[in-house]
Write a protein that holds these residues in place. Sequence first.
Motif, short mmCIF file in Angstrom:
data_model
loop_
_atom_site.label_atom_id
_atom_site.label_comp_id
_atom_site.label_asym_id
_atom_site.label_seq_id
_atom_site.Cartn_x
_atom_site.Cartn_y
_atom_site.Cartn_z
N MET A 1 0.84 -1.19 0.00
CA MET A 1 0.00 0.00 0.00
C MET A 1 0.88 1.24 0.00
O MET A 1 1.87 1.32 0.72
CB MET A 1 -0.93 0.00 1.22
N ARG A 97 -4.25 -0.87 -13.27
CA ARG A 97 -3.65 -2.04 -12.59
C ARG A 97 -2.46 -2.57 -13.39
O ARG A 97 -1.40 -2.89 -12.83
CB ARG A 97 -4.69 -3.13 -12.41
N LEU A 100 0.45 -0.12 -13.09
CA LEU A 100 1.10 -0.23 -11.78
C LEU A 100 2.05 -1.43 -11.74
O LEU A 100 3.13 -1.37 -11.15
CB LEU A 100 0.05 -0.37 -10.67
N ALA A 101 1.65 -2.51 -12.40
CA ALA A 101 2.46 -3.73 -12.38
C ALA A 101 3.55 -3.72 -13.45
O ALA A 101 4.44 -4.57 -13.44
CB ALA A 101 1.55 -4.95 -12.59
N LEU A 124 -7.61 1.12 -5.88
CA LEU A 124 -6.55 0.37 -6.54
C LEU A 124 -5.22 1.11 -6.47
O LEU A 124 -4.19 0.53 -6.09
CB LEU A 124 -6.95 0.14 -8.00
N ASP A 128 -1.56 0.27 -3.81
CA ASP A 128 -0.34 -0.24 -4.44
C ASP A 128 0.84 0.66 -4.08
O ASP A 128 0.74 1.88 -4.18
CB ASP A 128 -0.53 -0.29 -5.96
N ARG A 130 3.33 1.26 -5.70
CA ARG A 130 3.84 1.99 -6.87
C ARG A 130 2.86 3.06 -7.35
O ARG A 130 3.08 3.68 -8.39
CB ARG A 130 4.12 0.99 -8.00
#
Length: 334
Positions: A1, A97, A100-101, A124, A128, A130
């Motif tokens: 987070m 998402r 972010l990944a 979301l 995260d 990031r």
Amino acid sequence: MAAKLDARKLPGFLAAPPADCRVVLLVGDDAGLISERAANLIAAASGGDALCVTEAGREALKDVAFLANTAASTPLMGGCPAIRVRDAKDGWAEAARLALAGPGPGLVVMEGLGLPGRSKLRALVAGDARGQVIECYAERGRDLAASIARILGELEARAEPAALDWLAERGGEDRLALRRNLEVLALHAMPGEPITLEDAMAVLGEGSALDLDEALLAATEGNVAAADRAIANAFAEGANPVQVLRAALRHVQRLHLAALAVQGGAAPDEALGALRPPVFWRHKPALERALRRWPAARLEALGAALLRAERQSKTTGLPDEVIARQVVLGMARR
């Protein structure tokens, strides 16, 4: 987070977002402030190179991997990619998402004006490490005065403390409008000389803000007809309902401070003279008359009611123009 961003670290973050940050989501009710901060982030991430900047419109929603792929790409002339999403809703959640990944190194900046706290996209990004959510609500008081000083500095101008206080008192409802006003003020400033309170009043003391001042002065004097005319002019000049509520709250709070001083034994003119930012000289007679009509206890109750109304406007979509007008006229009838 992602850790909540300390307000003191915000300027540094906007100037140089961390290399491991992939998505920044700007949320709140101040469209101008969201746009300003998004532009700062895009400039910082791209190094000011327009060839590194990509605008992701609604057509990009058709390709859920567009944000992640663009952030991982190499711009034609080198540099770091920066992707701007101007109208970020929950429909962008899956794309966010993947971004972010993704491996980066690009930064995705998403403008989520009016995005609710329960938003899937907001949860979301906030969840995260990031990602970073930055709240953009209208600044006030010292924070707004500091921002005004910074913007004037960008425009190669500066203002005296009294002028900064006056500008902060009047200019916090719409960031874009504030910046336009400061640009006008900077153009009128004498080279090398600070902008004085008189300079600021002479250049910006007009239009919807002035009509709104007149409406509130008439309201606290009990002049319903004059308040009605002035508030109609303010709306015609571009005032918005939230601006009316916030201006009414500030007006009542300042009058309450003066009423407390009078209750403590000060003369009305002394009580008004102690207010900061200073009272515009033309408004002093009307405020002195208002002090004779409104005891401190009634002003405190009125301020509490206005504060509740402002909070409701952020959660229910109220007030519209009719309700804001009735707030002002209701003050006059009381």
